[in-house]
Write a protein that holds these residues in place. Structure first.
Motif, PDB file in Angstrom:
ATOM      1  N   MET A  38      17.661   7.280  12.385  1.00 22.51           N
ATOM      2  CA  MET A  38      16.367   6.797  11.904  1.00 22.51           C
ATOM      3  C   MET A  38      15.269   7.083  12.919  1.00 22.51           C
ATOM      4  N   HIS A  39      14.216   7.762  12.447  1.00 20.05           N
ATOM      5  CA  HIS A  39      13.100   8.074  13.332  1.00 20.05           C
ATOM      6  C   HIS A  39      11.847   8.319  12.508  1.00 20.05           C
ATOM      7  N   THR A  40      10.741   8.402  13.202  1.00 15.26           N
ATOM      8  CA  THR A  40       9.473   8.755  12.557  1.00 15.26           C
ATOM      9  C   THR A  40       8.801   9.854  13.368  1.00 15.26           C
ATOM     10  N   HIS A  41       7.881  10.553  12.704  1.00 19.89           N
ATOM     11  CA  HIS A  41       6.952  11.448  13.395  1.00 19.89           C
ATOM     12  C   HIS A  41       5.562  10.841  13.220  1.00 19.89           C
ATOM     13  N   PRO A  42       5.004  10.293  14.294  1.00 21.62           N
ATOM     14  CA  PRO A  42       3.754   9.524  14.141  1.00 21.62           C
ATOM     15  C   PRO A  42       2.578  10.326  13.590  1.00 21.62           C
ATOM     16  N   HIS A  43       2.593  11.649  13.761  1.00 24.03           N
ATOM     17  CA  HIS A  43       1.432  12.436  13.327  1.00 24.03           C
ATOM     18  C   HIS A  43       1.775  13.569  12.380  1.00 24.03           C
ATOM     19  N   ALA A  44       2.995  13.619  11.851  1.00 24.79           N
ATOM     20  CA  ALA A  44       3.361  14.808  11.090  1.00 24.79           C
ATOM     21  C   ALA A  44       4.234  14.461   9.884  1.00 24.79           C
ATOM     22  N   GLY A  76      25.227  24.547   4.055  1.00 22.90           N
ATOM     23  CA  GLY A  76      25.882  23.244   4.063  1.00 22.90           C
ATOM     24  C   GLY A  76      25.245  22.232   3.132  1.00 22.90           C
ATOM     25  N   THR A  77      25.640  20.992   3.307  1.00 16.96           N
ATOM     26  CA  THR A  77      25.193  19.896   2.454  1.00 16.96           C
ATOM     27  C   THR A  77      24.668  18.775   3.339  1.00 16.96           C
ATOM     28  N   VAL A  78      23.473  18.348   3.047  1.00 15.12           N
ATOM     29  CA  VAL A  78      22.786  17.377   3.909  1.00 15.12           C
ATOM     30  C   VAL A  78      22.235  16.249   3.046  1.00 15.12           C
ATOM     31  N   THR A  79      22.490  15.027   3.464  1.00 14.28           N
ATOM     32  CA  THR A  79      21.855  13.890   2.798  1.00 14.28           C
ATOM     33  C   THR A  79      20.674  13.451   3.647  1.00 14.28           C
ATOM     34  N   ALA A  80      19.504  13.439   3.020  1.00 20.90           N
ATOM     35  CA  ALA A  80      18.296  13.033   3.733  1.00 20.90           C
ATOM     36  C   ALA A  80      17.627  11.915   2.952  1.00 20.90           C
ATOM     37  N   GLY A  81      16.911  11.076   3.667  1.00 20.95           N
ATOM     38  CA  GLY A  81      16.237   9.983   2.993  1.00 20.95           C
ATOM     39  C   GLY A  81      15.082   9.459   3.800  1.00 20.95           C
ATOM     40  N   PHE A  82      14.114   8.874   3.081  1.00 15.70           N
ATOM     41  CA  PHE A  82      13.024   8.175   3.778  1.00 15.70           C
ATOM     42  C   PHE A  82      12.725   6.886   3.035  1.00 15.70           C
ATOM     43  N   ILE A  83      12.127   5.969   3.753  1.00 11.59           N
ATOM     44  CA  ILE A  83      11.749   4.684   3.167  1.00 11.59           C
ATOM     45  C   ILE A  83      10.237   4.623   3.150  1.00 11.59           C
ATOM     46  N   SER A  84       9.684   4.369   1.963  1.00 11.12           N
ATOM     47  CA  SER A  84       8.231   4.380   1.839  1.00 11.12           C
ATOM     48  C   SER A  84       7.642   3.051   2.301  1.00 11.12           C
ATOM     49  N   ALA A  85       6.330   3.003   2.410  1.00  7.25           N
ATOM     50  CA  ALA A  85       5.675   1.790   2.894  1.00  7.25           C
ATOM     51  C   ALA A  85       5.749   0.657   1.877  1.00  7.25           C
ATOM     52  N   ASP A  86       6.050   0.963   0.623  1.00  8.41           N
ATOM     53  CA  ASP A  86       6.280  -0.133  -0.329  1.00  8.41           C
ATOM     54  C   ASP A  86       7.777  -0.449  -0.403  1.00  8.41           C
ATOM     55  N   VAL A 113       0.843  -1.189   0.000  1.00  8.93           N
ATOM     56  CA  VAL A 113       0.000   0.000   0.000  1.00  8.93           C
ATOM     57  C   VAL A 113       0.885   1.249   0.000  1.00  8.93           C
ATOM     58  N   GLN A 114       0.541   2.206  -0.841  1.00 10.80           N
ATOM     59  CA  GLN A 114       1.271   3.469  -0.877  1.00 10.80           C
ATOM     60  C   GLN A 114       1.042   4.261   0.392  1.00 10.80           C
ATOM     61  N   SER A 115       2.036   5.049   0.774  1.00 12.89           N
ATOM     62  CA  SER A 115       1.880   5.879   1.961  1.00 12.89           C
ATOM     63  C   SER A 115       1.905   7.364   1.633  1.00 12.89           C
ATOM     64  N   PHE A 116       1.722   7.689   0.371  1.00 10.41           N
ATOM     65  CA  PHE A 116       1.641   9.103  -0.025  1.00 10.41           C
ATOM     66  C   PHE A 116       0.872   9.184  -1.328  1.00 10.41           C
ATOM     67  N   CYS A 117       0.548  10.389  -1.739  1.00  7.29           N
ATOM     68  CA  CYS A 117      -0.208  10.626  -2.974  1.00  7.29           C
ATOM     69  C   CYS A 117       0.467  11.776  -3.709  1.00  7.29           C
ATOM     70  N   VAL A 118       1.450  11.435  -4.531  1.00  5.19           N
ATOM     71  CA  VAL A 118       2.183  12.461  -5.277  1.00  5.19           C
ATOM     72  C   VAL A 118       1.276  13.047  -6.361  1.00  5.19           C
ATOM     73  N   ALA A 119       1.237  14.370  -6.452  1.00  2.33           N
ATOM     74  CA  ALA A 119       0.332  15.048  -7.384  1.00  2.33           C
ATOM     75  C   ALA A 119       0.663  14.727  -8.843  1.00  2.33           C
ATOM     76  N   ASP A 120      -0.357  14.413  -9.591  1.00  2.00           N
ATOM     77  CA  ASP A 120      -0.252  14.398 -11.048  1.00  2.00           C
ATOM     78  C   ASP A 120      -0.640  15.808 -11.496  1.00  2.00           C
ATOM     79  N   GLN A 179       4.341  11.735   6.129  1.00  2.00           N
ATOM     80  CA  GLN A 179       3.993  11.368   7.509  1.00  2.00           C
ATOM     81  C   GLN A 179       4.254   9.909   7.889  1.00  2.00           C
ATOM     82  N   GLY A 180       4.861   9.731   9.055  1.00  2.00           N
ATOM     83  CA  GLY A 180       4.916   8.422   9.686  1.00  2.00           C
ATOM     84  C   GLY A 180       5.979   7.481   9.146  1.00  2.00           C
ATOM     85  N   LEU A 181       6.766   7.906   8.167  1.00  2.00           N
ATOM     86  CA  LEU A 181       7.751   7.012   7.546  1.00  2.00           C
ATOM     87  C   LEU A 181       9.137   7.200   8.167  1.00  2.00           C
TER      88      LEU A 181
END
Lengths: 205, 205, 205, 205, 205, 205
Positions: D96-102, D111-121, A19-26, D139-141
């Motif tokens: 690694m962390h999440t924000h449960p509601h945001a 500066g230079t920052v590497t950021a990343g998230f992992i989606s639910a798929d 299941v997707q966790s976001f809805c990227v705009a078309d 949110q939540g990832l």
């Protein structure tokens, strides 16, 4: 089979995890009251979540605003917030305006900025802000910002909407075909004043 | 025991049916972002859902507005809408204003009314409305109403908020202690005009 | 360049001000859980926000209801409220019904109307309303209105939904193919009564 | 009486304009699912909308986070967003962390920052961001940020919640009394690894 | 005409009653932030509201999860909740995971299950649940379930989302191409441990 | 200081991580439109998230309903869903009713149950459900369940509200002091039928 394979098996066999966790705009598709239609998941890329242009723009008369809204970052769709960068030369002013659907926060990065809003009970909330100060401007209320320091000012703005529309009082009153007669009657401004500002803002009628 | 007693027994023994289905405002208690605290259920009466005063008021200069908001009908608390009655003498005007949190509908009951709003892309939407006409004014946008007929006009208003605040442009700009200098800089109005209207609306500074 | 040109330049160069501040329904397109898809901005006209038919209709047996919902005013899309007009001859009754997704307000314009609702804790809230009275009926609860005066009655209705569906108890129980056996078992009504009302409301089974 | 007095009279006689347009948090009172109870309107001051401390803090090991949430700006209550400042020394990591509601946005100021998230798929969305870049983290990832440049980095963060809680994976797994046995079984980590990190994060069991 | 015909006439002549009261998902159409586009009303059937497969599945390593989400029941679209069935053999574990957009309830139907979650203030909430016990796991927080009894366990799950995505910590960290170096830096796990689990979960890098 | 201490320091020095991620109901305090006031965080215990009583109750006439709503599980407060258990003897019926603020799902655990709802366009959606079947009943619509098998039936119910109120048609019409005259006029039932059912359900008038 060992316990170690438990988790992998769970992952492999369960449809839930796809299941997707976001809805990227078309951005080319229709909009809805809750935002744009979602892009097909297989075409989502990291750059849908990134925007590389929140830089100072060519200023005109010392003001520039650079938005990072859903039209710049399609991954914001449905998430309920956005950002922008505001640069102001000495004496620069963002005139009286409202955001009909969004509250706003100012984060002063550089310089000195006087910001204010007028509440619905007609109180004035005004503050001279310096680097590191933050101010919140509640939704839908008239507000302004001005560079009240001796050098340039840079401010990051955040909004509680992915696509915060703006209504500038002067532009709304004097920058379209709303007749001078109606403007006069509904604002009590002198006809001379209305005509003069219609000239400035390109309005007709 | 007969089947007829089934239902009554279900009703008597089940705690589910005692859950309240509304949250009547305790007008003397604190508010929350979602509305007033709820009154104790045992003190709720039918009159919490009724208001007997949506009548024409003593008009001043031919305008009167009579609200039926949550402060008049505590039973509206949390339900997301409200109503009001607007009466206008010949030539009466409700000047440029916004509702920061509510959209509005006009139902013309009597007379002829010209209403208009300006959208965030600066288009003007204006219409001469007659008895039986309805017009919607989307949230947060500048709008006005004026009696454009030859007799009195009566309009019912509905809002998408239980407590729709209002911000009148003139009152916000000229009816408080916002300094004339700031008003001039943030509106481009002439200082003479600002001073003159501050006199009318009782503002200082 | 003079300060006067500040504002105009800001307006001209900034993409922010072109964001739409409403989502007018494309009534021919698909719906979503949040309402209709939005019409293309360039085809929006003032008449999308206006409806000219909230008049008394040809009454049948002295009852007429004239809606001003999103299907009549596409500009209501996504705004969360709507209106209607109800006319009742002497003795006219709007029978027991619910609005599954909307609360309702009554504004009595003419005549005398008795309205009531039954809360989920089974209390009865009933009131004889006269011209100028307002009553709120919380979402999802059984309620009715009847003309309890000696002349015609006119009532404006507002709802907290752009498209408030309605479920009339009699029509739901007796106006479709729900079998008489099931109706009897789930309502405890006598079979004779069920058959009789199925005759009236055109139900089968 | 002249038309000029119209507006003032409208303002003076109408109770509508006294409705509050915000709900400033009473930080000492109870909370609700929609936020804090509102402060009494007469005690609201401009400083309820301002925070003067979004500065770099004393860093510990090169990381500092300075929040501007509702507890710092009571005027944010109910408005659905907040901000923070993140400073990172060379090599600094927000683990690694999440924000449960945001959801979160990063605005790279320096500066230079590497950021990343992992989606639910289970796709990885990772990007090396430079000054002026913006990235949204839905949110939540699970996500992280690290200073991947050769100097300090400064990032402004915005969140779609007034009080965005955070859950750090390491702290949640190793910084409390969750038994090593349960951690091992529910994460497949080796017992040795779990014990080692419990030592680092101060967990027991 | 008799009063009995009142109701039927009202029903027949009024367009209000034809408004849909649900939005069944068109699973082949695009999604929006508020859910799927709605199916045409005339093609809605009872089976859009029914799913006949919440049965134990072929378990792999003793765990099976059977979802009843909007993809299984299109009638759930827009209604904000869903359900699932979880079966666990002796010793079965649902490892540490979060649901980024949904809270969860467990209803223990058979067996003994230990469930726990870690709150954002890092407290551990853990309970050994038996048949008839219910536990709620608030949105977005790390949690796990394990069969802590001597026989099989069956649990019904409900979620506060029609399509609750899931993020398993192990799969997110070790089951994709997130580099071992980044995992090590952002989790403090030993490189050996990371490499070992990447082997188990099929990750690369 | 080593990198290992990074994380712990971050955790220790940052106020962010102490933000609560739930709002457990203080059942003795006032309610708001968004739910109960929150309990003080320091008094929250695991049992606020657990309920140990979703068992079959003493049935009366073969029906029992056991709720797990916010009043049973204070930790549900603000989370938007709840559950219940329904047991039905052979021939047991849950009569026609609505939930004014909640949709419902049925999960058939044991036996055979016929459930149905009537939509706002007056279509009947009815299905004979067996073990493992799930059915959704959209918000606010009339529906019923009956045991249509040859043995007992057990059903788990979930709702899209923490406190789903219920309105039983018979109880609302015949179980209070709503006058027989009004019931007759607003339902078209025969006076004889109304009087008879008032006798069954204990109504007066």
């Amino acid at each position: 089979m060992s316990i170690i394979l438990f988790f992998f098996a769970l992952f492999s066999s369960t449809s839930i995890v796809t299941v997707q966790s976001f809805c990227v705009a078309d951005l080319k598709a229709a909009q809805t009251p809750s935002g744009y239609l979602c892009k097909a998941p297989e075409s989502v890329k990291v750059d849908d979540f990134v925007f590389s242009g929140l830089d100072p723009q060519n200023t005109t008369n010392g003001i520039s605003i650079s938005p990072a809204f859903v039209d710049q970052i399609p991954g914001l769709n449905g998430l309920g917030f956005a950002a922008a960068r505001l640069d102001m030369d000495v004496g620069g002013v963002v005139p009286m305006h409202t955001h009909p659907h969004a509250s706003e926060m100012l984060i002063i990065v550089h310089g000195t900025v006087t910001a204010g809003f007028i509440s619905a009970d007609n109180s004035v909330y005004i503050k001279r802000l310096r680097k590191g100060d933050v101010m919140v401007l509640p939704q839908g209320l008239l507000h302004f910002q001005m560079n009240s320091g001796k050098g340039k000012a840079t401010v990051y703005l955040t909004f509680s909407s992915t696509n915060p529309s703006v209504q500038l009082v002067d532009v709304a009153l004097f920058g379209n075909n709303l007749s001078s007669d109606l403007v006069t009657k509904t604002t009590l401004l002198d006809l001379y004043q209305v005509k003069k500002l219609k000239g400035v803002f390109g309005g007709s009628g």
